[in-house]
Each structure stands twice: as structure tokens, then as C-alpha cells.
Design a protein around this motif. Structure first.
Motif, PDB file in Angstrom:
ATOM      1  N   GLU A 293       0.834  -1.203   0.000  1.00 53.19           N
ATOM      2  CA  GLU A 293       0.000   0.000   0.000  1.00 53.19           C
ATOM      3  C   GLU A 293       0.868   1.253   0.000  1.00 53.19           C
ATOM      4  OE1 GLU A 293      -2.640  -0.314   3.343  1.00 53.19           O
ATOM      5  OE2 GLU A 293      -3.256  -2.335   2.757  1.00 53.19           O
ATOM      6  N   ALA A 294       1.914   1.263   0.809  1.00 55.79           N
ATOM      7  CA  ALA A 294       2.790   2.433   0.911  1.00 55.79           C
ATOM      8  C   ALA A 294       3.509   2.708  -0.406  1.00 55.79           C
ATOM      9  CB  ALA A 294       3.802   2.231   2.034  1.00 55.79           C
ATOM     10  N   ALA A 295       3.925   1.642  -1.104  1.00 54.15           N
ATOM     11  CA  ALA A 295       4.675   1.801  -2.353  1.00 54.15           C
ATOM     12  C   ALA A 295       3.767   2.016  -3.562  1.00 54.15           C
ATOM     13  CB  ALA A 295       5.552   0.572  -2.583  1.00 54.15           C
ATOM     14  N   GLY A 296       2.476   1.766  -3.382  1.00 49.72           N
ATOM     15  CA  GLY A 296       1.546   1.957  -4.476  1.00 49.72           C
ATOM     16  C   GLY A 296       1.496   0.798  -5.456  1.00 49.72           C
TER      17      GLY A 296
ATOM     18  N   GLY B 185       4.656   5.487   4.440  1.00 54.09           N
ATOM     19  CA  GLY B 185       4.231   4.291   5.159  1.00 54.09           C
ATOM     20  C   GLY B 185       5.364   3.369   5.567  1.00 54.09           C
ATOM     21  N   MET B 186       6.583   3.685   5.127  1.00 53.00           N
ATOM     22  CA  MET B 186       7.746   2.867   5.503  1.00 53.00           C
ATOM     23  C   MET B 186       8.697   3.605   6.434  1.00 53.00           C
ATOM     24  SD  MET B 186       8.683   0.938   1.969  1.00 53.00           S
ATOM     25  CE  MET B 186       7.379   0.461   0.854  1.00 53.00           C
TER      26      MET B 186
ATOM     27  N   GLY C 180      26.866  -0.362  -6.475  1.00 56.52           N
ATOM     28  CA  GLY C 180      27.514  -0.624  -5.194  1.00 56.52           C
ATOM     29  C   GLY C 180      26.614  -0.423  -3.992  1.00 56.52           C
ATOM     30  N   SER C 181      25.330  -0.161  -4.221  1.00 55.68           N
ATOM     31  CA  SER C 181      24.399   0.025  -3.102  1.00 55.68           C
ATOM     32  C   SER C 181      24.231  -1.276  -2.332  1.00 55.68           C
ATOM     33  CB  SER C 181      23.036   0.492  -3.598  1.00 55.68           C
ATOM     34  OG  SER C 181      23.096   1.797  -4.103  1.00 55.68           O
ATOM     35  N   SER C 182      23.995  -1.136  -1.040  1.00 55.70           N
ATOM     36  CA  SER C 182      23.733  -2.286  -0.172  1.00 55.70           C
ATOM     37  C   SER C 182      22.238  -2.333   0.150  1.00 55.70           C
ATOM     38  CB  SER C 182      24.522  -2.152   1.131  1.00 55.70           C
ATOM     39  OG  SER C 182      24.016  -1.071   1.898  1.00 55.70           O
ATOM     40  N   VAL C 183      21.824  -3.404   0.789  1.00 57.64           N
ATOM     41  CA  VAL C 183      20.436  -3.521   1.235  1.00 57.64           C
ATOM     42  C   VAL C 183      20.092  -2.337   2.147  1.00 57.64           C
ATOM     43  CG1 VAL C 183      18.864  -4.882   2.674  1.00 57.64           C
ATOM     44  CG2 VAL C 183      20.287  -6.017   0.952  1.00 57.64           C
ATOM     45  N   GLY C 184      20.990  -1.985   3.049  1.00 59.26           N
ATOM     46  CA  GLY C 184      20.750  -0.852   3.947  1.00 59.26           C
ATOM     47  C   GLY C 184      20.553   0.453   3.196  1.00 59.26           C
ATOM     48  N   ASP C 185      21.360   0.678   2.158  1.00 59.89           N
ATOM     49  CA  ASP C 185      21.212   1.895   1.350  1.00 59.89           C
ATOM     50  C   ASP C 185      19.821   1.963   0.727  1.00 59.89           C
ATOM     51  OD1 ASP C 185      23.915   2.606   1.822  1.00 59.89           O
ATOM     52  OD2 ASP C 185      24.573   1.479   0.044  1.00 59.89           O
ATOM     53  N   VAL C 186      19.385   0.833   0.181  1.00 56.63           N
ATOM     54  CA  VAL C 186      18.079   0.787  -0.482  1.00 56.63           C
ATOM     55  C   VAL C 186      16.954   0.994   0.533  1.00 56.63           C
ATOM     56  CG1 VAL C 186      16.472  -0.712  -1.723  1.00 56.63           C
ATOM     57  CG2 VAL C 186      18.877  -0.586  -2.433  1.00 56.63           C
ATOM     58  N   LEU C 187      17.039   0.327   1.681  1.00 55.01           N
ATOM     59  CA  LEU C 187      15.984   0.471   2.690  1.00 55.01           C
ATOM     60  C   LEU C 187      15.912   1.897   3.228  1.00 55.01           C
ATOM     61  CD1 LEU C 187      16.262  -2.876   4.689  1.00 55.01           C
ATOM     62  CD2 LEU C 187      14.742  -2.307   2.777  1.00 55.01           C
ATOM     63  N   ARG C 188      17.052   2.541   3.437  1.00 53.43           N
ATOM     64  CA  ARG C 188      17.040   3.938   3.889  1.00 53.43           C
ATOM     65  C   ARG C 188      16.379   4.835   2.835  1.00 53.43           C
ATOM     66  NH1 ARG C 188      21.408   2.065   6.809  1.00 53.43           N
ATOM     67  NH2 ARG C 188      22.901   2.065   5.107  1.00 53.43           N
ATOM     68  N   ASP C 189      16.660   4.568   1.570  1.00 51.88           N
ATOM     69  CA  ASP C 189      16.045   5.342   0.493  1.00 51.88           C
ATOM     70  C   ASP C 189      14.531   5.130   0.479  1.00 51.88           C
ATOM     71  OD1 ASP C 189      16.449   7.017  -1.974  1.00 51.88           O
ATOM     72  OD2 ASP C 189      15.440   5.281  -2.876  1.00 51.88           O
ATOM     73  N   LEU C 190      14.100   3.881   0.675  1.00 48.98           N
ATOM     74  CA  LEU C 190      12.665   3.590   0.700  1.00 48.98           C
ATOM     75  C   LEU C 190      11.976   4.281   1.863  1.00 48.98           C
ATOM     76  CD1 LEU C 190      12.697  -0.208  -0.194  1.00 48.98           C
ATOM     77  CD2 LEU C 190      12.141   1.723  -1.708  1.00 48.98           C
ATOM     78  N   GLU C 191      12.643   4.327   3.026  1.00 48.40           N
ATOM     79  CA  GLU C 191      12.057   5.031   4.177  1.00 48.40           C
ATOM     80  C   GLU C 191      11.872   6.510   3.885  1.00 48.40           C
ATOM     81  OE1 GLU C 191      12.914   2.707   8.270  1.00 48.40           O
ATOM     82  OE2 GLU C 191      14.464   4.126   7.664  1.00 48.40           O
ATOM     83  N   ARG C 192      12.824   7.097   3.169  1.00 46.64           N
ATOM     84  CA  ARG C 192      12.709   8.519   2.815  1.00 46.64           C
ATOM     85  C   ARG C 192      11.611   8.752   1.782  1.00 46.64           C
ATOM     86  NH1 ARG C 192      18.332   8.148   3.193  1.00 46.64           N
ATOM     87  NH2 ARG C 192      18.553   7.773   0.967  1.00 46.64           N
TER      88      ARG C 192
END
Length: 93
Positions: free
Chosen positions: A13-16, A43-44, A27-39
Motif C-alpha cells: 500500500e505504501a509503495a503503491g 508508510g515505511m 555498489g548500493s547495499s540492502v541498507g542503502d536501499v531500505l534507507r532510500d525507501l524510508e525517505r
């Protein structure tokens, strides 16, 4: 690099939508991607990373493998990877 992101339940729902393709820096990591998604998705925000680690009861899979069994938030990602994000699930009787 291009990633396929799959979201479930409230994160969908949050991502549509269930599947979102997004471009991230090489070179992005899982953490980089998750931080971007939170921003990016209200809803995340604050629901993926807590106190510098993966939020409790959140499941994140890289190409079907739980990232906690890889390198956690430091798990490297490559072009074409699939990242699946599952919120906490409660229920049952």
C-alpha cells in the motif's frame, strides 16, 4: 543499477503496488536501499531500519534468500537483483 522491488501487505500500500522497478547507485547495499525507501514512502518511514539494524520482525529477501543469513544491511546488491520486503505479520488462531 536497476532493482526489482517487491512489497507485501502494508508495504505494498505504501509503495503503491506490488512490484516497483527503481534505479540505485552502483555498489548500493540492502541498507542503502531500505534507507532510500524510508525517505521516499511515508508508510515505511521508521519501519524498515531501527537503531541501525533491520527492524524487528521485518523480512527482507535478496533473490529469495533472507538477508539476515547473508550480510544483513551490508548485503551487496547487483544490477537485476530482486529485493522482497515483508512487514511484520500477526494473526492466527
Amino acid at each position: 543499477m536497476e532493482l526489482e522491488l517487491r512489497f507485501f501487505a502494508t508495504f505494498r500500500e505504501a509503495a503503491g503496488g506490488k512490484i516497483v522497478e527503481k534505479t540505485f547507485a552502483d555498489g548500493s547495499s540492502v541498507g542503502d536501499v531500505l534507507r532510500d525507501l524510508e525517505r521516499e514512502y511515508d508508510g515505511m518511514d521508521g519501519r524498515l531500519i531501527v537503531d541501525g539494524g533491520l527492524a524487528p520482525q521485518i523480512n527482507v529477501l535478496k533473490n529469495g534468500r533472507e538477508v539476515l543469513h547473508l550480510d544483513g544491511l551490508d548485503t551487496d546488491l547487483e544490477d537485476g537483483d530482486r529485493l522482497s520486503v515483508f512487514p511484520p505479520v500477526a494473526g492466527g488462531a
